[in-house]
Design an enzyme around this catalytic site. Structure first.
Site, PDB file in Angstrom:
ATOM      1  N   SER A  34     -42.756 -26.254   6.340  1.00  0.00           N
ATOM      2  CA  SER A  34     -43.151 -27.607   6.746  1.00  0.00           C
ATOM      3  C   SER A  34     -44.394 -28.103   6.006  1.00  0.00           C
ATOM      4  CB  SER A  34     -43.364 -27.656   8.268  1.00  0.00           C
ATOM      5  OG  SER A  34     -44.050 -26.510   8.702  1.00  0.00           O
ATOM      6  N   CYS A  41     -32.396 -29.687  12.603  1.00  0.00           N
ATOM      7  CA  CYS A  41     -31.885 -29.136  11.344  1.00  0.00           C
ATOM      8  C   CYS A  41     -30.448 -28.648  11.561  1.00  0.00           C
ATOM      9  CB  CYS A  41     -32.770 -27.979  10.888  1.00  0.00           C
ATOM     10  SG  CYS A  41     -32.097 -27.166   9.425  1.00  0.00           S
ATOM     11  N   HIS A  57     -36.694 -29.077  15.212  1.00  0.00           N
ATOM     12  CA  HIS A  57     -36.547 -27.793  15.913  1.00  0.00           C
ATOM     13  C   HIS A  57     -35.383 -27.778  16.891  1.00  0.00           C
ATOM     14  CE1 HIS A  57     -40.883 -28.370  14.996  1.00  0.00           C
ATOM     15  NE2 HIS A  57     -40.720 -27.178  14.491  1.00  0.00           N
ATOM     16  N   THR A 117     -34.326 -19.371  13.915  1.00  0.00           N
ATOM     17  CA  THR A 117     -34.061 -19.401  12.468  1.00  0.00           C
ATOM     18  C   THR A 117     -35.262 -18.990  11.617  1.00  0.00           C
ATOM     19  OG1 THR A 117     -34.733 -21.713  12.417  1.00  0.00           O
ATOM     20  CG2 THR A 117     -32.373 -21.276  12.645  1.00  0.00           C
ATOM     21  N   GLU A 172     -38.030 -24.494  19.157  1.00  0.00           N
ATOM     22  CA  GLU A 172     -36.656 -24.134  18.777  1.00  0.00           C
ATOM     23  C   GLU A 172     -36.013 -23.228  19.831  1.00  0.00           C
ATOM     24  OE1 GLU A 172     -35.950 -22.549  14.776  1.00  0.00           O
ATOM     25  OE2 GLU A 172     -34.111 -21.629  15.542  1.00  0.00           O
ATOM     26  N   CYS A 198     -38.392 -27.203   3.147  1.00  0.00           N
ATOM     27  CA  CYS A 198     -36.982 -26.783   3.123  1.00  0.00           C
ATOM     28  C   CYS A 198     -36.127 -28.041   3.333  1.00  0.00           C
ATOM     29  CB  CYS A 198     -36.724 -25.805   4.260  1.00  0.00           C
ATOM     30  SG  CYS A 198     -37.074 -26.561   5.861  1.00  0.00           S
TER      31      CYS A 198
HETATM   32 FE1  SF4 Z   1     -36.041 -25.502   7.487  1.00  0.00          FE
HETATM   33 FE2  SF4 Z   1     -36.003 -24.682  10.029  1.00  0.00          FE
HETATM   34 FE3  SF4 Z   1     -33.815 -25.741   8.901  1.00  0.00          FE
HETATM   35 FE4  SF4 Z   1     -34.706 -23.341   8.120  1.00  0.00          FE
HETATM   36  S1  SF4 Z   1     -33.891 -23.888  10.129  1.00  0.00           S
HETATM   37  S2  SF4 Z   1     -33.937 -24.993   6.803  1.00  0.00           S
HETATM   38  S3  SF4 Z   1     -36.929 -23.612   8.290  1.00  0.00           S
HETATM   39  S4  SF4 Z   1     -35.750 -26.768   9.317  1.00  0.00           S
END
Ligand code: SF4
Length: 316
Positions: free
Chosen positions: A273, A101, A79, A170, A131, A17
Site C-alpha cells: 500500500s 481486492c 480489505h 492474503t 480483512e 499491488c
Molecule cells: Fe494487494 Fe491485498 Fe489484493 Fe494482495 S490481496 S493484491 S496485498 S490488495
C-alpha cells in the site's frame, strides 16, 4: 567532506499491488463520477500519504456505515467487508462501490463454498485486522474459527474434527503460515484447504524479494504503515532471513540514521500500500548523506491488473 559509500539494494517487486491500485482508482473515479464528497468506509488502503491525497480530492473517510449520509456514494475498502455492510447499505438504498481486492473476494467465495458443503471454517489470520473481520463476516457469527499461531491449533474445538476447511488472510508471512497449516493438518488430517494457501501473489513476491536481499545487507527499511499487515510481515521476513536491523518507516524523516551508522549495504522495500513516491523520497535522503550505489534486485515481474467495477465504467 566526502560522503561515505553505501549500496542501497532496492527489492523488486515492491510497493503498490494490483488490488491497491484498483482501490485508489475506484475512489478517484467515484469522485469524478458523482462529485465530492464520496464516503469511504475504513482507510481505502493502509497508507496515510494515499489517504491524505484522496481526502484532498473529496473523499471522506469513516469507520462505520452509519457515519455516512443516505444520499452520498460510499466505497468499501480493499480489505473487504462483512456481508452485513453491503446489506445495510442496500437497506438504506445507498449507492455503494465495493473496492474489495478480487483476491480477497476469492477467499470470501471459498469460505461460502466450504460452508455450503457442510464444512466448518478455520481462518488463519490476525484478530482485529479488517480483512479478517471481513472474511469471517461472510458466514454467520461463530461459524469461522480464528487461529493466529501454531499454538492456537491445539486449543481449537470444532463441531466435527472430520468436517473442516481452512482459509487464510492474503497478507500473511508465507513461512509462518506454512507452520500453522502443518499444525492443522497434523491435528485434523481430513482438513480441506486451498491448493497452496490464500496468500496473494503480491505478498509472496515482496517477501521473496526481501529474502533475496537479506543476506547482502546490514539493515533493511520497509516503507509502510504501522497498521499495514503485509508491510509488517516484510520486516519480520527480513529479520528471520538474518537481517538484524529491520525497520518499518512511513516517510524518509523517520529513518534512524544513528542506527544505520557503519552500515555499508542497506535494503529498501515497500509494502503493497506504499506508493513509489515515498520510495524515491527515501532514496533521495540516502543520496544526500552517502556516496550512493543503487542495485535493483528483481525476483519477479508482475503484470497483474484488475478492472474497476462496472458501475464506474458506465456514465452517470
Ligand atoms: Fe494487494 Fe491485498 Fe489484493 Fe494482495 S490481496 S493484491 S496485498 S490488495
Amino acid at each position: 567532506m566526502s560522503k561515505p559509500p553505501l549500496t542501497l539494494y532496492l527489492a523488486a517487486p515492491r510497493g503498490f499491488c494490483a488490488g491497491v491500485d484498483r482501490a485508489i482508482k475506484i475512489v478517484e473515479m467515484a469522485i469524478e463520477k458523482w462529485g465530492a464528497p464520496v464516503y469511504v468506509r475504513h482507510e481505502i488502503v493502509h497508507n496515510k500519504y494515499v489517504v491524505d491525497g484522496l481526502r484532498a480530492k473529496g473523499a471522506v473517510f469513516v469507520e462505520e456505515l452509519d457515519e455516512c449520509p443516505d444520499d452520498r456514494p460510499v466505497i468499501f475498502s480493499a480489505h473487504g467487508v462483512p456481508k452485513s455492510v453491503p446489506s445495510a447499505a442496500r437497506a438504506r438504498n445507498m449507492t455503494y462501490v465495493d473496492a474489495t481486492c478480487p483476491l480477497v473476494s476469492k477467499v470470501h467465495i471459498e469460505a461460502e463454498r466450504h460452508a455450503e458443503n457442510g464444512l466448518q471454517m478455520v481462518m488463519i489470520g490476525h484478530a482485529g485486522h479488517p480483512e479478517t473481520i471481513g472474511t469471517m463476516g461472510q458466514l454467520p457469527e461463530g461459524e469461522v474459527l480464528l487461529v493466529e499461531t501454531p499454538a492456537d491449533v491445539a486449543t481449537l474445538a470444532p463441531r466435527d474434527p472430520g468436517k473442516l476447511a481452512f482459509i487464510t488472510q492474503t497478507t500473511l508471512s508465507v513461512d509462518d503460515t506454512a507452520e500453522i497449516v502443518a499444525a492443522l493438518k497434523a491435528r485434523f488430517p481430513d482438513i480441506v484447504g486451498p491448493h497452496k494457501e490464500d496468500i496473494c501473489y503480491a505478498t509472496t513476491n515482496r517477501q521473496a524479494a526481501v529474502k533475496e536481499i537479506a543476506t547482502r545487507i546490514d539493515a533493511l527499511l520497509v516503507i509502510g504503515a504501522p497498521n499495514s499487515s503485509n508491510s509488517k510481515r516484510l520486516v519480520e521476513v527480513g529479520r528471520a532471513a538474518g537481517c538484524a536491523y529491520a525497520q518499518l518507516i512511513q516517510r524518509a524523516q523517520e529513518i534512524d540514521w544513528r542506527a544505520l551508522e557503519g552500515a555499508r549495504a542497506v535494503g529498501l522495500t515497500a509494502g503493497a500500500s506504499a506508493p513509489e513516491i515515498l520510495v524515491n523520497e527515501v532514496i533521495d535522503a540516502f543520496a544526500a548523506r552517502y556516496d550512493l550505489t543503487r542495485e535493483v534486485v528483481e525476483t519477479a515481474i508482475e503484470d497483474v491488473e484488475f478492472k474497476v467495477p462496472r458501475i464506474l465504467r458506465v456514465p452517470a
